[in-house]
Design a protein around this motif. Structure first.
Motif, PDB file in Angstrom:
ATOM      1  N   PRO A   1     -18.287  -9.896  18.647  1.00  0.00           N
ATOM      2  CA  PRO A   1     -17.202  -9.591  19.577  1.00  0.00           C
ATOM      3  C   PRO A   1     -15.978  -8.976  18.909  1.00  0.00           C
ATOM      4  CG  PRO A   1     -17.575 -11.974  19.442  1.00  0.00           C
ATOM      5  CD  PRO A   1     -18.621 -11.302  18.615  1.00  0.00           C
ATOM      6  N   ALA A   2     -15.845  -9.122  17.601  1.00  0.00           N
ATOM      7  CA  ALA A   2     -14.694  -8.557  16.893  1.00  0.00           C
ATOM      8  C   ALA A   2     -14.732  -7.029  16.866  1.00  0.00           C
ATOM      9  CB  ALA A   2     -14.628  -9.103  15.471  1.00  0.00           C
ATOM     10  N   VAL A   3     -15.891  -6.434  17.107  1.00  0.00           N
ATOM     11  CA  VAL A   3     -15.995  -4.977  17.097  1.00  0.00           C
ATOM     12  C   VAL A   3     -16.183  -4.399  18.498  1.00  0.00           C
ATOM     13  CG1 VAL A   3     -16.813  -4.839  14.716  1.00  0.00           C
ATOM     14  CG2 VAL A   3     -18.466  -5.024  16.573  1.00  0.00           C
ATOM     15  N   GLU A   4     -16.054  -5.225  19.523  1.00  0.00           N
ATOM     16  CA  GLU A   4     -16.134  -4.753  20.903  1.00  0.00           C
ATOM     17  C   GLU A   4     -14.855  -4.026  21.272  1.00  0.00           C
ATOM     18  OE1 GLU A   4     -18.591  -4.889  23.306  1.00  0.00           O
ATOM     19  OE2 GLU A   4     -19.859  -5.533  21.654  1.00  0.00           O
ATOM     20  N   PRO A   5     -14.923  -3.022  22.114  1.00  0.00           N
ATOM     21  CA  PRO A   5     -13.701  -2.343  22.561  1.00  0.00           C
ATOM     22  C   PRO A   5     -12.876  -3.272  23.455  1.00  0.00           C
ATOM     23  CG  PRO A   5     -15.640  -1.423  23.636  1.00  0.00           C
ATOM     24  CD  PRO A   5     -16.126  -2.427  22.651  1.00  0.00           C
ATOM     25  N   PHE A   6     -11.570  -3.127  23.406  1.00  0.00           N
ATOM     26  CA  PHE A   6     -10.679  -3.919  24.241  1.00  0.00           C
ATOM     27  C   PHE A   6     -10.685  -3.380  25.663  1.00  0.00           C
ATOM     28  CE2 PHE A   6      -8.647  -4.493  20.020  1.00  0.00           C
ATOM     29  CZ  PHE A   6      -8.794  -5.872  19.931  1.00  0.00           C
ATOM     30  N   ALA A   7     -10.648  -4.266  26.631  1.00  0.00           N
ATOM     31  CA  ALA A   7     -10.568  -3.875  28.035  1.00  0.00           C
ATOM     32  C   ALA A   7      -9.148  -4.002  28.568  1.00  0.00           C
ATOM     33  CB  ALA A   7     -11.521  -4.722  28.872  1.00  0.00           C
ATOM     34  N   ASP A   8      -8.267  -4.653  27.817  1.00  0.00           N
ATOM     35  CA  ASP A   8      -6.877  -4.832  28.237  1.00  0.00           C
ATOM     36  C   ASP A   8      -6.008  -3.716  27.666  1.00  0.00           C
ATOM     37  OD1 ASP A   8      -7.568  -7.242  29.496  1.00  0.00           O
ATOM     38  OD2 ASP A   8      -7.272  -8.370  27.646  1.00  0.00           O
ATOM     39  N   ALA A   9      -5.070  -3.258  28.465  1.00  0.00           N
ATOM     40  CA  ALA A   9      -4.165  -2.191  28.020  1.00  0.00           C
ATOM     41  C   ALA A   9      -3.080  -2.736  27.102  1.00  0.00           C
ATOM     42  CB  ALA A   9      -3.511  -1.535  29.233  1.00  0.00           C
ATOM     43  N   GLY A  10      -2.576  -1.874  26.247  1.00  0.00           N
ATOM     44  CA  GLY A  10      -1.431  -2.208  25.421  1.00  0.00           C
ATOM     45  C   GLY A  10      -0.143  -1.966  26.191  1.00  0.00           C
ATOM     46  N   VAL A  11       0.957  -2.494  25.663  1.00  0.00           N
ATOM     47  CA  VAL A  11       2.270  -2.318  26.282  1.00  0.00           C
ATOM     48  C   VAL A  11       3.195  -1.698  25.245  1.00  0.00           C
ATOM     49  CG1 VAL A  11       4.238  -3.498  27.311  1.00  0.00           C
ATOM     50  CG2 VAL A  11       1.917  -4.279  27.824  1.00  0.00           C
ATOM     51  N   ALA A  12       3.823  -0.589  25.606  1.00  0.00           N
ATOM     52  CA  ALA A  12       4.722   0.113  24.696  1.00  0.00           C
ATOM     53  C   ALA A  12       6.173  -0.232  25.025  1.00  0.00           C
ATOM     54  CB  ALA A  12       4.502   1.613  24.790  1.00  0.00           C
ATOM     55  N   THR A  13       6.964  -0.458  23.980  1.00  0.00           N
ATOM     56  CA  THR A  13       8.399  -0.707  24.118  1.00  0.00           C
ATOM     57  C   THR A  13       9.130   0.085  23.040  1.00  0.00           C
ATOM     58  OG1 THR A  13       8.257  -2.660  22.697  1.00  0.00           O
ATOM     59  CG2 THR A  13       8.107  -3.032  25.072  1.00  0.00           C
ATOM     60  N   VAL A  14      10.439   0.247  23.223  1.00  0.00           N
ATOM     61  CA  VAL A  14      11.275   0.920  22.236  1.00  0.00           C
ATOM     62  C   VAL A  14      12.075  -0.145  21.498  1.00  0.00           C
ATOM     63  CG1 VAL A  14      13.129   2.578  21.853  1.00  0.00           C
ATOM     64  CG2 VAL A  14      11.464   2.959  23.685  1.00  0.00           C
ATOM     65  N   GLU A  15      11.996  -0.103  20.178  1.00  0.00           N
ATOM     66  CA  GLU A  15      12.761  -1.018  19.338  1.00  0.00           C
ATOM     67  C   GLU A  15      13.349  -0.231  18.179  1.00  0.00           C
ATOM     68  OE1 GLU A  15      10.665  -4.578  18.207  1.00  0.00           O
ATOM     69  OE2 GLU A  15       9.743  -4.765  20.194  1.00  0.00           O
ATOM     70  N   ASP A  16      14.672  -0.236  18.081  1.00  0.00           N
ATOM     71  CA  ASP A  16      15.376   0.463  17.005  1.00  0.00           C
ATOM     72  C   ASP A  16      14.993   1.932  16.902  1.00  0.00           C
ATOM     73  OD1 ASP A  16      16.732  -1.902  16.254  1.00  0.00           O
ATOM     74  OD2 ASP A  16      15.056  -2.507  14.981  1.00  0.00           O
TER      75      ASP A  16
END
Length: 65
Positions: free
Chosen positions: A5-20
């Motif tokens: 399972p460590a090499v399975e593709p992720f099904a959850d989206a990432g979240v982008a934020t601005v920092e510095d």
């Protein structure tokens, strides 16, 4: 796809934020990357193109239009 399972593709989206003034993309399982604004825009465009292509291929293979 894989037995590990460590090499399975992720099904959850990432979240982008601005920092510095940088973009931080937080993904599943604690994955995070920091990008310049330029790199974030280029990465976003590349991800959109690849994602749309993969979705189209999936529709084509399933016989949907």
């Amino acid at each position: 796809m894989h037995d590990n399972p460590a090499v399975e593709p992720f099904a959850d989206a990432g979240v982008a934020t601005v920092e510095d003034g940088y973009i931080v993309l937080d993904g599943p399982d604690g994955i995070a990357i920091t990008l310049t604004a330029e790199a974030a825009v280029a990465t976003g465009r590349s991800l959109l193109e690849a994602g749309e292509s993969a979705l189209k291929r999936g529709r084509d293979q399933s016989g949907e239009i």
